[in-house]
Design a protein around this motif. Structure first.
Motif, short mmCIF file in Angstrom:
data_model
loop_
_atom_site.label_atom_id
_atom_site.label_comp_id
_atom_site.label_asym_id
_atom_site.label_seq_id
_atom_site.Cartn_x
_atom_site.Cartn_y
_atom_site.Cartn_z
N LEU A 3 -27.88 44.13 -42.44
CA LEU A 3 -28.74 42.95 -42.53
C LEU A 3 -29.15 42.43 -41.15
O LEU A 3 -29.81 41.40 -41.05
N GLU A 4 -28.77 43.15 -40.08
CA GLU A 4 -29.15 42.74 -38.74
C GLU A 4 -30.49 43.36 -38.36
O GLU A 4 -30.72 44.55 -38.57
N PHE A 5 -31.38 42.56 -37.80
CA PHE A 5 -32.67 43.07 -37.35
C PHE A 5 -32.51 43.76 -35.99
O PHE A 5 -31.79 43.27 -35.12
N THR A 6 -33.18 44.88 -35.82
CA THR A 6 -33.16 45.59 -34.56
C THR A 6 -34.07 44.88 -33.56
O THR A 6 -34.93 44.08 -33.95
N PRO A 7 -33.93 45.18 -32.27
CA PRO A 7 -34.85 44.58 -31.28
C PRO A 7 -36.31 44.88 -31.60
O PRO A 7 -37.18 44.02 -31.41
N GLU A 8 -36.58 46.08 -32.11
CA GLU A 8 -37.95 46.44 -32.47
C GLU A 8 -38.46 45.59 -33.63
O GLU A 8 -39.64 45.19 -33.64
N GLU A 9 -37.60 45.32 -34.57
CA GLU A 9 -37.99 44.49 -35.72
C GLU A 9 -38.19 43.04 -35.32
O GLU A 9 -39.09 42.36 -35.84
N ILE A 10 -37.41 42.57 -34.37
CA ILE A 10 -37.59 41.22 -33.86
C ILE A 10 -38.94 41.11 -33.14
O ILE A 10 -39.66 40.11 -33.29
N GLU A 11 -39.30 42.13 -32.38
CA GLU A 11 -40.60 42.15 -31.71
C GLU A 11 -41.74 42.21 -32.73
O GLU A 11 -42.79 41.59 -32.54
N PHE A 12 -41.50 42.97 -33.81
CA PHE A 12 -42.51 43.05 -34.86
C PHE A 12 -42.73 41.68 -35.50
O PHE A 12 -43.86 41.28 -35.76
N LYS A 14 -42.38 38.81 -34.07
CA LYS A 14 -43.14 38.01 -33.11
C LYS A 14 -44.62 38.37 -33.17
O LYS A 14 -45.50 37.50 -33.12
N GLU A 15 -44.90 39.68 -33.28
CA GLU A 15 -46.29 40.13 -33.37
C GLU A 15 -46.96 39.59 -34.62
O GLU A 15 -48.10 39.10 -34.57
N VAL A 16 -46.27 39.69 -35.74
CA VAL A 16 -46.82 39.21 -37.01
C VAL A 16 -47.05 37.71 -36.96
O VAL A 16 -48.12 37.22 -37.35
N ARG A 17 -46.06 36.98 -36.49
CA ARG A 17 -46.19 35.52 -36.44
C ARG A 17 -47.36 35.10 -35.56
O ARG A 17 -48.14 34.21 -35.92
N SER A 18 -47.49 35.75 -34.43
CA SER A 18 -48.57 35.42 -33.52
C SER A 18 -49.93 35.73 -34.15
O SER A 18 -50.87 34.93 -34.04
N PHE A 19 -50.02 36.88 -34.82
CA PHE A 19 -51.29 37.25 -35.45
C PHE A 19 -51.69 36.25 -36.52
O PHE A 19 -52.85 35.84 -36.61
N ILE A 20 -50.73 35.84 -37.36
CA ILE A 20 -51.04 34.88 -38.42
C ILE A 20 -51.47 33.55 -37.83
O ILE A 20 -52.48 32.96 -38.25
N GLU A 21 -50.73 33.06 -36.86
CA GLU A 21 -51.05 31.77 -36.27
C GLU A 21 -52.42 31.77 -35.61
O GLU A 21 -53.13 30.76 -35.63
N TYR A 74 -40.77 43.40 -45.46
CA TYR A 74 -40.02 42.19 -45.78
C TYR A 74 -40.32 41.09 -44.77
O TYR A 74 -40.56 39.92 -45.14
N ILE A 75 -40.35 41.43 -43.49
CA ILE A 75 -40.68 40.46 -42.44
C ILE A 75 -42.10 39.94 -42.64
O ILE A 75 -42.36 38.74 -42.50
N TRP A 76 -43.01 40.84 -42.99
CA TRP A 76 -44.40 40.45 -43.24
C TRP A 76 -44.48 39.39 -44.34
O TRP A 76 -45.18 38.38 -44.21
N SER A 77 -43.76 39.59 -45.44
CA SER A 77 -43.79 38.62 -46.55
C SER A 77 -43.16 37.31 -46.13
O SER A 77 -43.64 36.24 -46.51
N GLU A 78 -42.10 37.37 -45.33
CA GLU A 78 -41.45 36.13 -44.87
C GLU A 78 -42.39 35.31 -43.98
O GLU A 78 -42.47 34.08 -44.13
N GLU A 79 -43.07 35.96 -43.07
CA GLU A 79 -43.92 35.24 -42.14
C GLU A 79 -45.14 34.63 -42.85
O GLU A 79 -45.60 33.55 -42.50
#
Length: 396
Positions: A3-12, A14-21, A74-79
């Motif tokens: 259930l731990e996010f990898t550094p790459e997933e954390i960066e993803f 950030k990318e998704v959140r920034s794009f949506i905003e 999953y991250i995409w749906s959360e954001e």
């Protein structure tokens, strides 16, 4: 399950959140998922995602999918839930699209998949009929072969947002002498074809979300048949499995629980915050426990799909528990806002609030509550889903 996010997933993330905003249409911020939006408003975010290449993340890459992992989806749906975005409608992206790229021919894929990805073409679903809802195999709408066309006659009901639709996918009986499930075909219909009449069904909140659709001598080219004639039940079940998986709405429910907790902190009972009263605290805790269990089930399902397996009976579990959680969430929200959620007799507008509860909390609380009563019915009633689970998982 890790259930731990990898550094790459954390960066993803950030990318998704920034794009949506940066790219979510400003006029839609705060609009939620109101069914009284215009066609252009409904499709606005879909078109942005289409240009980005992110409109159909669950599709195979060769048909325009993103190639994201189950965790990235999953991250995409959360954001998106965090921003309350109006996501691409499921009828095209999650329902008929997978049917077309799985069972359709090359011409059908070339004709229809680009418009689904871009958000230029709106689809509606023609499944349910009076007397054929959960018992979908009882459909009576007929499609009779006449040369190079089918002539369709019948009535469909609950055709959601069909007033905006360019195309529809319909279950029609093509062999009335066959057993119920064996005489049905899956046919794509241009909604501008003569003989189609879409009549509104007004809901209790006054909005026009669903319709009844009448088809009278509607001539549809034979090339609009998906797969084989009389094999539509197979394609219908495939579509419903995808629909049920999407109904769970875990990310949106998690966002809803956050809002509910904010309400319960502000509202008081005899001077005590509602969140600190034993009975209400128990209700929220139980809801969160069930939502966490549902979230793990969804993650396992996403991982299975990423491994190349289509949604199976677990989609019925997601549908049952997801809709139960959604309904309990709206019940508790309405209970928490108390009289501030009381609607007017017309328009279901909130009566305002004097306790500092923002519009995200009080406005439309009653409307949402009433609207969510349907979730345990559409996509196949929860009673039917329990029968599927009993048969396919327990073998009974």
């Amino acid at each position: 399950m890790n259930l731990e996010f990898t550094p790459e997933e954390i960066e993803f993330r950030k990318e998704v959140r920034s794009f949506i905003e940066e790219n979510y249409p400003k006029e839609l911020v705060g609009a939620g998922t109101r069914e009284d939006l215009s066609r252009e408003q409904f499709l606005a975010w879909h078109k942005v995602l289409g240009k980005k290449g992110w409109s159909v993340p669950a599709w195979p890459e060769k048909y325009g999918g993103t190639g994201w992992s189950s965790t990235q989806r999953y991250i995409w749906s959360e954001e998106n839930a965090r921003m309350d975005t109006i996501m691409p409608l499921p009828f095209a992206v999650s329902m008929v699209g997978p049917v077309i790229y799985t069972f359709g021919n090359d011409e059908q894929k070339a004709q229809h998949l680009p418009g689904i990805r871009s958000g230029e073409v709106w689809w509606c679903q023609g499944y349910s009929e009076p007397g054929a809802g959960s018992d979908l195999a009882s459909v009576k709408t007929t499609a009779v072969r006449d040369g190079d066309h089918y002539v369709i006659n019948g009535q469909k009901t609950w055709t959601t947002l069909a007033q905006h639709a360019d195309w529809g996918f319909f279950l029609c009986r093509t062999d009335p002498s066959a057993k119920a499930q064996e005489g049905i075909s899956f046919i794509l219909v241009d909604m501008r074809t003569p003989g189609i009449e879409v009549r509104p069904i007004k809901l209790i909140d006054g909005t026009h979300e669903v319709n009844e659709t009448w088809l009278t001598d509607v001539r549809v080219p034979v090339e609009n048949l998906i797969g084989e004639e009389n094999k539509g039940w197979t394609y219908a079940k495939f579509l419903l499995a995808h629909e049920r998986s999407g109904i769970a709405g875990v990310a949106r429910s998690k966002r809803g629980v956050e809002r509910l907790r904010n309400i319960a902190v502000q509202e008081t009972v005899d001077g005590v915050p509602l969140i600190e009263t034993p009975e209400f605290a128990r209700k929220i805790s139980q809801l969160e426990i069930d939502l966490t269990a549902l979230e793990f089930t969804e993650l396992r399902t996403l991982a299975s799909e990423a491994a190349g397996k289509g949604p199976g009976p677990e989609s019925s579990i997601l549908k049952v528990k997801g809709t139960e959680v959604q309904q309990r969430l709206t019940e508790l929200t309405l209970e928490a806002v108390n009289h501030y959620g009381a609607p007017y007799a017309y328009g279901m507008e909130a009566t305002g609030n004097g306790a500092g509860i923002g519009p995200d909390y009080a406005d439309y609380a009653a409307e949402t509550y009433f609207n969510m009563r349907k979730t345990s019915i559409y996509g196949g009633s929860n009673e039917i889903q329990r029968n599927i689970i009993t048969k396919m998982i327990l073998g009974l």
